[in-house]
Design a protein around this motif. Structure first.
Motif, mmCIF file in Angstrom:
data_model
loop_
_atom_site.group_PDB
_atom_site.id
_atom_site.type_symbol
_atom_site.label_atom_id
_atom_site.label_comp_id
_atom_site.label_asym_id
_atom_site.label_seq_id
_atom_site.Cartn_x
_atom_site.Cartn_y
_atom_site.Cartn_z
ATOM 1 N N ARG A 198 -4.566 -60.084 -45.311
ATOM 2 C CA ARG A 198 -4.208 -58.674 -45.148
ATOM 3 C C ARG A 198 -4.530 -57.874 -46.405
ATOM 4 N NH1 ARG A 198 0.710 -61.075 -43.135
ATOM 5 N NH2 ARG A 198 1.822 -60.132 -44.885
ATOM 6 N N MET A 199 -4.422 -58.491 -47.572
ATOM 7 C CA MET A 199 -4.831 -57.806 -48.799
ATOM 8 C C MET A 199 -6.330 -57.515 -48.765
ATOM 9 S SD MET A 199 -2.587 -59.829 -51.697
ATOM 10 C CE MET A 199 -3.317 -58.944 -53.079
ATOM 11 N N TYR A 200 -7.102 -58.476 -48.316
ATOM 12 C CA TYR A 200 -8.547 -58.282 -48.183
ATOM 13 C C TYR A 200 -8.834 -57.158 -47.198
ATOM 14 C CZ TYR A 200 -13.450 -59.842 -47.754
ATOM 15 O OH TYR A 200 -14.824 -59.932 -47.753
ATOM 16 N N ASP A 201 -8.080 -57.119 -46.104
ATOM 17 C CA ASP A 201 -8.227 -56.053 -45.120
ATOM 18 C C ASP A 201 -7.979 -54.687 -45.774
ATOM 19 O OD1 ASP A 201 -8.180 -54.986 -42.205
ATOM 20 O OD2 ASP A 201 -6.232 -54.355 -42.977
ATOM 21 N N PHE A 202 -6.963 -54.601 -46.611
ATOM 22 C CA PHE A 202 -6.665 -53.338 -47.294
ATOM 23 C C PHE A 202 -7.820 -52.925 -48.199
ATOM 24 C CE2 PHE A 202 -5.085 -51.225 -51.164
ATOM 25 C CZ PHE A 202 -4.555 -50.076 -50.604
ATOM 26 N N PHE A 203 -8.351 -53.856 -48.972
ATOM 27 C CA PHE A 203 -9.452 -53.532 -49.879
ATOM 28 C C PHE A 203 -10.700 -53.071 -49.122
ATOM 29 C CE2 PHE A 203 -7.403 -56.447 -53.147
ATOM 30 C CZ PHE A 203 -7.054 -55.403 -53.995
ATOM 31 N N LEU A 204 -10.853 -53.550 -47.880
ATOM 32 C CA LEU A 204 -12.005 -53.147 -47.074
ATOM 33 C C LEU A 204 -11.751 -51.858 -46.294
ATOM 34 C CD1 LEU A 204 -13.189 -56.602 -45.653
ATOM 35 C CD2 LEU A 204 -14.202 -55.279 -47.527
ATOM 36 N N GLY A 205 -10.579 -51.251 -46.481
ATOM 37 C CA GLY A 205 -10.270 -50.000 -45.803
ATOM 38 C C GLY A 205 -9.667 -50.165 -44.436
ATOM 39 N N GLY A 206 -9.165 -51.362 -44.121
ATOM 40 C CA GLY A 206 -8.573 -51.619 -42.815
ATOM 41 C C GLY A 206 -7.138 -51.146 -42.717
ATOM 42 N N ASN A 207 -6.582 -51.255 -41.512
ATOM 43 C CA ASN A 207 -5.216 -50.799 -41.245
ATOM 44 C C ASN A 207 -4.259 -51.924 -40.898
ATOM 45 O OD1 ASN A 207 -5.902 -47.963 -41.456
ATOM 46 N ND2 ASN A 207 -6.927 -48.176 -39.463
ATOM 47 N N ASP A 208 -4.738 -53.155 -40.887
ATOM 48 C CA ASP A 208 -3.908 -54.284 -40.462
ATOM 49 C C ASP A 208 -3.260 -54.943 -41.678
ATOM 50 O OD1 ASP A 208 -4.554 -54.005 -37.711
ATOM 51 O OD2 ASP A 208 -6.500 -54.921 -38.116
ATOM 52 N N ASN A 209 -2.416 -54.160 -42.360
ATOM 53 C CA ASN A 209 -1.723 -54.661 -43.534
ATOM 54 C C ASN A 209 -0.370 -53.969 -43.641
ATOM 55 O OD1 ASN A 209 -2.346 -52.092 -45.241
ATOM 56 N ND2 ASN A 209 -4.380 -52.818 -44.616
ATOM 57 N N TYR A 210 0.490 -54.542 -44.477
ATOM 58 C CA TYR A 210 1.851 -54.044 -44.619
ATOM 59 C C TYR A 210 2.082 -53.549 -46.046
ATOM 60 C CZ TYR A 210 2.484 -56.438 -40.176
ATOM 61 O OH TYR A 210 2.364 -56.844 -38.877
ATOM 62 N N GLN A 211 3.255 -52.939 -46.267
ATOM 63 C CA GLN A 211 3.552 -52.379 -47.582
ATOM 64 C C GLN A 211 3.502 -53.448 -48.665
ATOM 65 O OE1 GLN A 211 3.940 -48.978 -48.052
ATOM 66 N NE2 GLN A 211 3.603 -49.603 -50.178
ATOM 67 N N SER A 212 3.961 -54.644 -48.358
ATOM 68 C CA SER A 212 3.921 -55.713 -49.361
ATOM 69 C C SER A 212 2.480 -56.026 -49.774
ATOM 70 C CB SER A 212 4.588 -56.978 -48.816
ATOM 71 O OG SER A 212 3.894 -57.471 -47.671
ATOM 72 N N VAL A 214 -4.214 -62.927 -37.843
ATOM 73 C CA VAL A 214 -5.642 -63.082 -37.594
ATOM 74 C C VAL A 214 -5.875 -63.597 -36.183
ATOM 75 C CG1 VAL A 214 -7.723 -64.344 -38.275
ATOM 76 C CG2 VAL A 214 -6.180 -63.441 -40.033
ATOM 77 N N LEU A 215 -5.071 -64.558 -35.760
ATOM 78 C CA LEU A 215 -5.186 -65.076 -34.400
ATOM 79 C C LEU A 215 -4.953 -63.977 -33.377
ATOM 80 C CD1 LEU A 215 -5.428 -67.529 -32.446
ATOM 81 C CD2 LEU A 215 -2.947 -67.744 -32.640
#
Length: 270
Positions: A20-34, A111-112
């Motif tokens: 999810r951290m990688y998703d955030f760095f790529l500009g995605g939305n599937d991540n949480y505040q943590s 991811v699943l």
């Protein structure tokens, strides 16, 4: 596609996930505040991280396109695949040949869930929830056996994931175990985070281990990554900082600093 059961209860939103951290760095939305908080803290200390993530993703896409178009590879196993984004492995490979088959492997339940939704109409692609260290489980999984013919060449991908494997679990040994199951003409693709600065290696390793609840290995040095592909024929241009591996454009973002990099390449089994 059939997958293991999943429910939102399987996700601990308070503990950052590497995927999810990688998703955030790529500009995605599937991540949480943590995840976002962990990323922001990382950026304060290692400001090149976001550009590094983008360049790493582009490396993955170039490698898959090259192996499919130039080497005729039609089967891919993506270890530690992370969350779906644009131009995923199956999309790149199937743009070359719609018959290409892809198995994604990740241990993060989100991811699943997202992969199952994305791929439900694509019967040549599957997502399985597994620890990438469980080679027997991955190769014996019903979806892997459905899609992958191990009598033919396969590309096994370990892109930006081996730094998640601690030394005691022997990441180089993991790559070798996979290689031993593949026929000549197959490829191993590896890259991981490296730094020649001891203080950066220590900071990132300690921070990520604590932030992810121990789901982390170590930022390593280039000579350690070289061992992952020992005994294989390395495709040109060799093991390199990944943005320089056969670049297809001069417009890709350039790392602003070099405190750490993604370093790796592609090996051919002969």
């Amino acid at each position: 596609m059939q997958s293991e059961s999943w429910s939102p209860d399987a996700i601990d939103t308070k503990v950052p996930s590497v995927a999810r951290m990688y998703d955030f760095f790529l500009g995605g939305n599937d991540n949480y505040q943590s995840d976002r908080d962990a990323c922001e803290h990382l950026l304060q200390q290692v400001p090149s991280t976001k550009v590094l993530a983008v360049n790493n993703r582009r490396f993955l896409q170039r490698v898959v396109r090259t192996l499919a178009a130039d080497y005729g590879i039609r089967q891919f196993i993506d270890h530690g695949s992370g969350l779906p984004t644009q131009n995923n492995v199956h999309q790149v490979a199937q743009a070359v040949d719609p018959a290409s088959r892809v198995v994604y492997v990740d241990n993060d339940p989100i991811v699943l869930a997202h992969g199952r939704a994305l791929l439900e109409e694509n019967d040549r692609t599957a997502v399985i929830q597994a620890d990438m260290r469980d080679t027997d489980g991955i190769f014996g999984h019903e979806e892997t056996r459905r899609l992958i013919d191990f009598g033919r060449p396969v590309a096994a991908l370990f892109v930006s994931v081996l730094h998640c494997i601690p030394d005691e679990d022997d990441p180089a040994g993991l790559v070798r175990r996979v290689a031993e199951r593949l026929v000549p003409g197959s490829f191993l693709v590896v890259c991981q985070l490296v730094s020649d600065q001891p203080e950066i290696r220590k900071f990132v390793t300690d921070f990520m281990a604590e932030a992810t609840g121990g789901h982390w290995g170590r930022v390593r040095e280039e000579h350690e990554v070289t061992q992952y592909l020992r005994g294989l024929d390395i495709l040109e241009p060799g093991l390199v900082e990944v943005s320089t591996w056969r670049p297809d454009t001069d417009l890709a973002p350039v790392q602003q600093t070099d405190e750490w990099i993604e370093w790796g390449g592609v090996g051919l089994l002969v």
